[in-house]
Design a protein around this motif. Structure first.
Motif, short mmCIF file in Angstrom:
data_model
loop_
_atom_site.label_atom_id
_atom_site.label_comp_id
_atom_site.label_asym_id
_atom_site.label_seq_id
_atom_site.Cartn_x
_atom_site.Cartn_y
_atom_site.Cartn_z
N LEU A 1 -14.59 4.19 6.24
CA LEU A 1 -13.84 3.43 5.24
C LEU A 1 -12.80 2.62 6.01
O LEU A 1 -11.82 3.17 6.52
CB LEU A 1 -13.16 4.35 4.23
CG LEU A 1 -12.19 3.65 3.26
CD1 LEU A 1 -12.92 2.64 2.39
CD2 LEU A 1 -11.42 4.64 2.42
N ASP A 2 -13.05 1.33 6.11
CA ASP A 2 -12.13 0.40 6.79
C ASP A 2 -11.15 -0.09 5.73
O ASP A 2 -11.46 -0.98 4.94
CB ASP A 2 -12.94 -0.75 7.40
CG ASP A 2 -12.07 -1.72 8.18
OD1 ASP A 2 -10.86 -1.48 8.31
OD2 ASP A 2 -12.61 -2.74 8.67
N ALA A 3 -9.95 0.49 5.71
CA ALA A 3 -9.01 0.29 4.60
C ALA A 3 -7.93 -0.72 4.96
O ALA A 3 -7.46 -0.77 6.10
CB ALA A 3 -8.37 1.61 4.19
N ASP A 4 -7.54 -1.50 3.98
CA ASP A 4 -6.45 -2.47 4.16
C ASP A 4 -5.55 -2.42 2.92
O ASP A 4 -6.00 -2.67 1.81
CB ASP A 4 -7.01 -3.88 4.35
CG ASP A 4 -5.92 -4.90 4.63
OD1 ASP A 4 -5.31 -5.41 3.67
OD2 ASP A 4 -5.65 -5.19 5.81
N ILE A 5 -4.26 -2.10 3.13
CA ILE A 5 -3.31 -2.04 2.02
C ILE A 5 -2.75 -3.44 1.78
O ILE A 5 -2.28 -4.09 2.70
CB ILE A 5 -2.17 -1.05 2.34
CG1 ILE A 5 -2.73 0.35 2.57
CG2 ILE A 5 -1.15 -1.04 1.20
CD1 ILE A 5 -1.69 1.36 2.99
N SER A 6 -2.80 -3.89 0.56
CA SER A 6 -2.32 -5.23 0.22
C SER A 6 -0.79 -5.30 0.36
O SER A 6 -0.08 -4.58 -0.33
CB SER A 6 -2.71 -5.60 -1.21
OG SER A 6 -4.10 -5.68 -1.35
N GLY A 7 -0.33 -6.18 1.26
CA GLY A 7 1.11 -6.43 1.40
C GLY A 7 1.94 -5.18 1.49
O GLY A 7 2.92 -5.02 0.74
N PHE A 8 1.58 -4.28 2.39
CA PHE A 8 2.24 -2.97 2.44
C PHE A 8 3.76 -3.08 2.52
O PHE A 8 4.49 -2.53 1.70
CB PHE A 8 1.72 -2.17 3.64
CG PHE A 8 2.49 -0.90 3.87
CD1 PHE A 8 2.26 0.21 3.08
CD2 PHE A 8 3.45 -0.82 4.87
CE1 PHE A 8 2.98 1.38 3.27
CE2 PHE A 8 4.17 0.34 5.06
CZ PHE A 8 3.93 1.45 4.27
N PHE A 9 4.28 -3.78 3.53
CA PHE A 9 5.73 -3.82 3.74
C PHE A 9 6.45 -4.56 2.60
O PHE A 9 7.62 -4.29 2.32
CB PHE A 9 6.06 -4.47 5.08
CG PHE A 9 5.82 -3.56 6.26
CD1 PHE A 9 6.78 -2.65 6.64
CD2 PHE A 9 4.64 -3.61 6.96
CE1 PHE A 9 6.57 -1.79 7.71
CE2 PHE A 9 4.41 -2.77 8.04
CZ PHE A 9 5.38 -1.85 8.42
#
Length: 393
Positions: free
Chosen positions: A144-152
């Motif tokens: 699962l290649d995960a990317d959090i939208s606009g984390f900071f």
């Protein structure tokens, strides 16, 4: 689980002149631009003792109030079409944040999961990639290649404060963290409040990110998932597709319910080692690990800025170029990466750029007129020469 129940009291009493000075030294080493007050590091240092004494009193007596961070934008991609917002705190605020970081980091370091690698002492990007490869060899071939939208930009302040207050019982310290989170940013002369998020560029922001995402780490651990995380960049490694899809569902629910975050539908995907995925600047596949295309373009962008034809081909320019070459060579040439072909191609491209600088044109004839030995005499480094002898290719 490594998260204990005992709370830590009386951190304010640990703010001493020695801690203030050590925090200042760290800020000075990291350099950086002035904040909204236009006070540079050099200006702050001119009256250092008085500035540190006043700042220490404010931190201990609850009268400290941070200034808004100065908002700037840096290119997010090699073409300069996307930009990442940074918040540059004032120098005094950077010192105060470093004080907080030094007080909080040892406490939370003992509570962080072993598979979290970002912004932690003695840990690196390379170790994170090595752990991914190790898990792949153990049979965890679905990813699962995960990317959090606009984390900071979107991290919930309440979530950060909840995780902090579960461990810290010093109300002054908790109040200082909350002040930093809500200090706002200044852009175009106008101050904008920050109701969510922690500005990239803040000294304490990486630690707060790890504190918040530690919740995710231990949830994945308790559910039996294998994962590797570097700050907000993480992958979950599974034995089959169904397990990877289940991990995605659980992560989506936890992020939304506890941290006010979402996964990027566009960038998050379930894949395999055979198909390949990107992690920390590398393309990882079953047969190789190499520089990802985006990393190559980012390197070329840095070189282009230095080697414009309007610049002089002199020793100072070569030294600037060598710093970029050395940094890239050190990062991507590892015992497990395959970068030989890319390095040789980039070396040729760099020499072409330099020949264009020298004669103010692009022509294959110049390859004969300006030989490789000419650049070596000037001290130009080579990516290929900087590769360790033990690299994979």
């Amino acid at each position: 689980m490594a998260r204990g129940k005992l709370k830590v009291h009386s951190l304010t009493g640990r703010i001493t002149p020695q801690l203030m000075f050590e925090a200042w030294q760290a800020v000075r080493r990291n350099r950086g631009a002035a904040g909204v007050d236009k006070v540079s590091i050099q200006m702050f240092e001119q009256n250092l003792n008085a500035n540190l004494d006043r700042l220490m009193r404010e931190l201990k007596q609850r009268t400290y109030q941070p200034l808004p961070a100065r908002r700037v934008y840096i290119p997010k991609d090699a073409r300069g079409t996307k930009f990442r917002p940074l918040g540059i705190p004032a120098v005094r605020d950077r010192v105060a944040q470093e004080v907080l970081r030094r007080l909080l980091n040892p406490i939370f370091e003992a509570k962080f999961h072993d598979h979290s690698y970002g912004f932690r002492p003695g840990r690196s990007c390379h170790q994170a990639v090595e752990k991914v490869l190790e898990l792949g060899r153990q049979g965890y071939r679905w990813v699962l290649d995960a990317d959090i939208s606009g984390f900071f930009d979107n991290l919930s302040h309440a979530a950060v404060m909840d995780e902090l207050s579960n461990v810290i019982a010093d109300g002054n310290i908790l109040g200082l963290v909350e002040k930093f989170l809500k200090a706002g940013v200044m852009e175009g002369g106008k101050t904008q409040p920050t109701r969510v998020g922690t500005p990239q560029g803040g000294v304490v922001s990486p630690l707060l990110a790890n504190i918040a995402l530690n919740l995710l780490d231990w949830h994945l651990h308790e559910q039996g998932f294998r994962f590797v995380r570097y700050a907000d960049d993480f992958v979950v490694l599974c034995r089959n597709e169904d397990e990877a899809k289940e991990a995605r569902l659980q992560i989506e629910h936890l992020l939304a319910d506890r941290l006010g975050l979402t996964l990027s539908a566009e960038k998050t995907k379930v894949t395999t080692f055979h198909e390949g995925f990107a992690f920390l600047g590398f393309d990882i596949k079953s047969r190789f690990v190499r520089m990802r295309e985006k990393s190559v373009e980012n390197f070329k962008t840095k070189v282009r800025r230095i080697t414009r034809r309007s610049h002089n081909l002199d020793a100072e320019m070569i030294e600037q170029l060598n710093r970029v070459i050395r940094g890239t060579a050190n990062y991507f040439a590892t015992p497990w990466s395959h970068c030989g072909d890319a390095y040789r191609s980039l070396d040729r491209w760099i020499r072409m750029r330099l020949r264009c600088m020298k004669v103010k044109r692009k022509s294959p004839v110049d390859n004969v007129r300006i030989r490789l030995k000419h650049f070596k005499r000037m001290g130009l480094l080579s990516l290929s020469d900087l590769r360790p002898a033990c690299v994979a290719d």
